[in-house]
Design a protein around this motif. Structure first.
Motif, PDB file in Angstrom:
ATOM      1  N   ILE A  51      62.644  38.167  35.366  1.00  5.86           N
ATOM      2  CA  ILE A  51      62.812  37.231  36.475  1.00  5.86           C
ATOM      3  C   ILE A  51      62.917  35.827  35.900  1.00  5.86           C
ATOM      4  CG2 ILE A  51      61.756  36.250  38.537  1.00  5.86           C
ATOM      5  CD1 ILE A  51      60.353  38.931  38.953  1.00  5.86           C
ATOM      6  N   GLU A  52      63.980  35.128  36.302  1.00  3.46           N
ATOM      7  CA  GLU A  52      64.156  33.753  35.825  1.00  3.46           C
ATOM      8  C   GLU A  52      63.362  32.801  36.720  1.00  3.46           C
ATOM      9  OE1 GLU A  52      67.716  30.527  35.282  1.00  3.46           O
ATOM     10  OE2 GLU A  52      68.146  32.637  34.885  1.00  3.46           O
ATOM     11  N   ASN A  53      62.586  31.937  36.097  1.00  4.05           N
ATOM     12  CA  ASN A  53      61.772  30.979  36.827  1.00  4.05           C
ATOM     13  C   ASN A  53      62.436  29.610  36.748  1.00  4.05           C
ATOM     14  OD1 ASN A  53      59.873  29.264  37.875  1.00  4.05           O
ATOM     15  ND2 ASN A  53      58.161  30.096  36.708  1.00  4.05           N
ATOM     16  N   ASN A  54      62.939  29.126  37.882  1.00  4.09           N
ATOM     17  CA  ASN A  54      63.604  27.824  37.924  1.00  4.09           C
ATOM     18  C   ASN A  54      62.675  26.704  38.387  1.00  4.09           C
ATOM     19  OD1 ASN A  54      66.136  28.752  37.061  1.00  4.09           O
ATOM     20  ND2 ASN A  54      66.548  29.550  39.118  1.00  4.09           N
ATOM     21  N   ALA A  55      61.388  26.994  38.473  1.00  3.86           N
ATOM     22  CA  ALA A  55      60.431  25.980  38.918  1.00  3.86           C
ATOM     23  C   ALA A  55      60.409  24.815  37.938  1.00  3.86           C
ATOM     24  CB  ALA A  55      59.041  26.583  39.048  1.00  3.86           C
ATOM     25  N   GLN A  56      60.244  23.639  38.466  1.00  5.02           N
ATOM     26  CA  GLN A  56      60.146  22.438  37.651  1.00  5.02           C
ATOM     27  C   GLN A  56      58.734  21.881  37.736  1.00  5.02           C
ATOM     28  OE1 GLN A  56      62.488  20.948  35.637  1.00  5.02           O
ATOM     29  NE2 GLN A  56      63.766  22.736  36.035  1.00  5.02           N
ATOM     30  N   VAL A  57      58.419  20.964  36.855  1.00  2.97           N
ATOM     31  CA  VAL A  57      57.105  20.361  36.831  1.00  2.97           C
ATOM     32  C   VAL A  57      57.266  18.855  36.637  1.00  2.97           C
ATOM     33  CG1 VAL A  57      56.814  20.675  34.345  1.00  2.97           C
ATOM     34  CG2 VAL A  57      54.804  20.507  35.808  1.00  2.97           C
ATOM     35  N   ALA A  58      56.338  18.109  37.211  1.00  2.00           N
ATOM     36  CA  ALA A  58      56.311  16.659  36.991  1.00  2.00           C
ATOM     37  C   ALA A  58      54.856  16.232  36.893  1.00  2.00           C
ATOM     38  CB  ALA A  58      57.007  15.922  38.134  1.00  2.00           C
ATOM     39  N   LEU A  59      54.582  15.295  35.982  1.00  2.00           N
ATOM     40  CA  LEU A  59      53.227  14.833  35.756  1.00  2.00           C
ATOM     41  C   LEU A  59      53.277  13.407  35.248  1.00  2.00           C
ATOM     42  CD1 LEU A  59      50.105  15.709  35.086  1.00  2.00           C
ATOM     43  CD2 LEU A  59      50.981  15.731  32.758  1.00  2.00           C
ATOM     44  N   VAL A  60      52.365  12.581  35.754  1.00  2.00           N
ATOM     45  CA  VAL A  60      52.221  11.222  35.247  1.00  2.00           C
ATOM     46  C   VAL A  60      50.745  10.974  35.005  1.00  2.00           C
ATOM     47  CG1 VAL A  60      52.569   8.764  35.682  1.00  2.00           C
ATOM     48  CG2 VAL A  60      54.234  10.414  36.551  1.00  2.00           C
ATOM     49  N   LEU A  61      50.415  10.509  33.813  1.00  5.39           N
ATOM     50  CA  LEU A  61      49.049  10.113  33.485  1.00  5.39           C
ATOM     51  C   LEU A  61      49.043   8.607  33.335  1.00  5.39           C
ATOM     52  CD1 LEU A  61      48.304  12.711  30.668  1.00  5.39           C
ATOM     53  CD2 LEU A  61      47.517  12.791  33.024  1.00  5.39           C
ATOM     54  N   SER A  62      48.172   7.962  34.083  1.00  4.03           N
ATOM     55  CA  SER A  62      48.119   6.503  33.973  1.00  4.03           C
ATOM     56  C   SER A  62      46.693   6.010  34.135  1.00  4.03           C
ATOM     57  CB  SER A  62      49.023   5.839  35.013  1.00  4.03           C
ATOM     58  OG  SER A  62      48.475   5.960  36.297  1.00  4.03           O
ATOM     59  N   ASP A  63      46.447   4.835  33.600  1.00  7.41           N
ATOM     60  CA  ASP A  63      45.158   4.176  33.745  1.00  7.41           C
ATOM     61  C   ASP A  63      45.231   3.338  35.018  1.00  7.41           C
ATOM     62  OD1 ASP A  63      43.031   2.347  33.712  1.00  7.41           O
ATOM     63  OD2 ASP A  63      42.993   2.302  31.521  1.00  7.41           O
ATOM     64  N   PRO A  64      44.455   3.669  36.048  1.00  7.42           N
ATOM     65  CA  PRO A  64      44.570   2.942  37.311  1.00  7.42           C
ATOM     66  C   PRO A  64      44.155   1.473  37.206  1.00  7.42           C
ATOM     67  CG  PRO A  64      42.705   4.435  37.374  1.00  7.42           C
ATOM     68  CD  PRO A  64      43.435   4.714  36.102  1.00  7.42           C
TER      69      PRO A  64
END
Length: 175
Positions: A2-15
C-alpha cells in the motif's frame, strides 16, 4: 504493498525569541519541493480553543465559569442546526467548569462559550494575536473548522506564551 501519500509538517520554535530551530515541510523534498509547514493551511481542530478561552477570560469568565456538558443541538440564523459532539460521545451531563472543559477538551462547552461571547470575539482574537487567517464567525470555528497556516498558529501561541508580546519567526540559514 500500500502506497502511503500522507505528508507531514512540523515547526519547532522558541516562543520567547521566535527562533525557528526545526522545520519539516513534507516527507520527501526530492518528490515535492512544496513546503507544507510554510505554505499550506489545515483545519486546526481543538488547537484553536486556547484563543477562544483567552477571549472568554478577557470578557469576565473565570476557570470556574460553568456550562452544561450534554449532547446539544444549537439553532442559529434561519433555523440552521449545528450538533457538535464530544470525542467518543462522552459528556459530563452536568455543569462543568472552564477548567474541566479545557482538561477534557469538551466541544459543547467550547461552542457554548463561543456563542455566548459572540462569534466575532474569536475571529478578532485570532487576528489580534497574529493568526491572520480568513476565519469567519460561525459556530464551528470554536472547534477549529477554519483552515490556518502552521506559522500563523505558532505566532498566535507565542503571543499567549509571551503574555501578549508578539515575536516574529527568525530563521537561521546554516548552509
Amino acid at each position: 504493498h500500500i502506497e502511503n501519500n500522507a505528508q507531514v509538517a512540523l515547526v519547532l520554535s522558541d516562543p520567547n525569541t521566535g527562533a525557528v530551530s526545526g522545520l519539516i515541510g513534507g516527507k520527501n523534498y526530492a518528490s515535492s519541493e512544496y513546503n507544507s509547514a510554510l505554505y499550506s493551511n489545515r483545519q486546526v481542530g481543538s488547537a484553536i480553543k486556547p484563543f477562544l478561552y483567552y477571549g472568554a477570560l478577557e470578557n469576565g469568565f473565570t476557570a470556574s465559569s460553568t456550562f452544561s456538558s450534554e449532547e446539544t443541538t444549537f439553532v442559529f440564523g434561519d433555523n440552521q442546526l449545528y450538533s457538535p459532539h464530544n470525542y467518543n460521545n462522552l459528556y459530563g451531563n452536568k455543569d462543568i467548569t472552564m477548567a474541566a472543559a479545557i482538561a477534557y477538551s469538551d466541544n459543547i462547552y467550547a461552542v457554548k462559550t463561543h456563542l455566548f461571547l459572540g462569534e466575532n470575539i474569536l475571529v478578532e482574537n485570532l487576528k489580534r494575536l497574529g493568526v491572520d487567517s480568513n476565519a469567519t464567525s460561525v459556530p464551528s470555528l470554536a472547534l477549529g473548522s477554519t483552515e490556518i497556516n502552521m506559522m500563523e498558529m505558532i505566532q498566535g501561541y507565542s503571543v499567549l506564551e509571551n503574555m501578549g508580546y508578539k515575536v516574529e519567526p527568525k530563521y537561521n540559514d546554516r548552509r
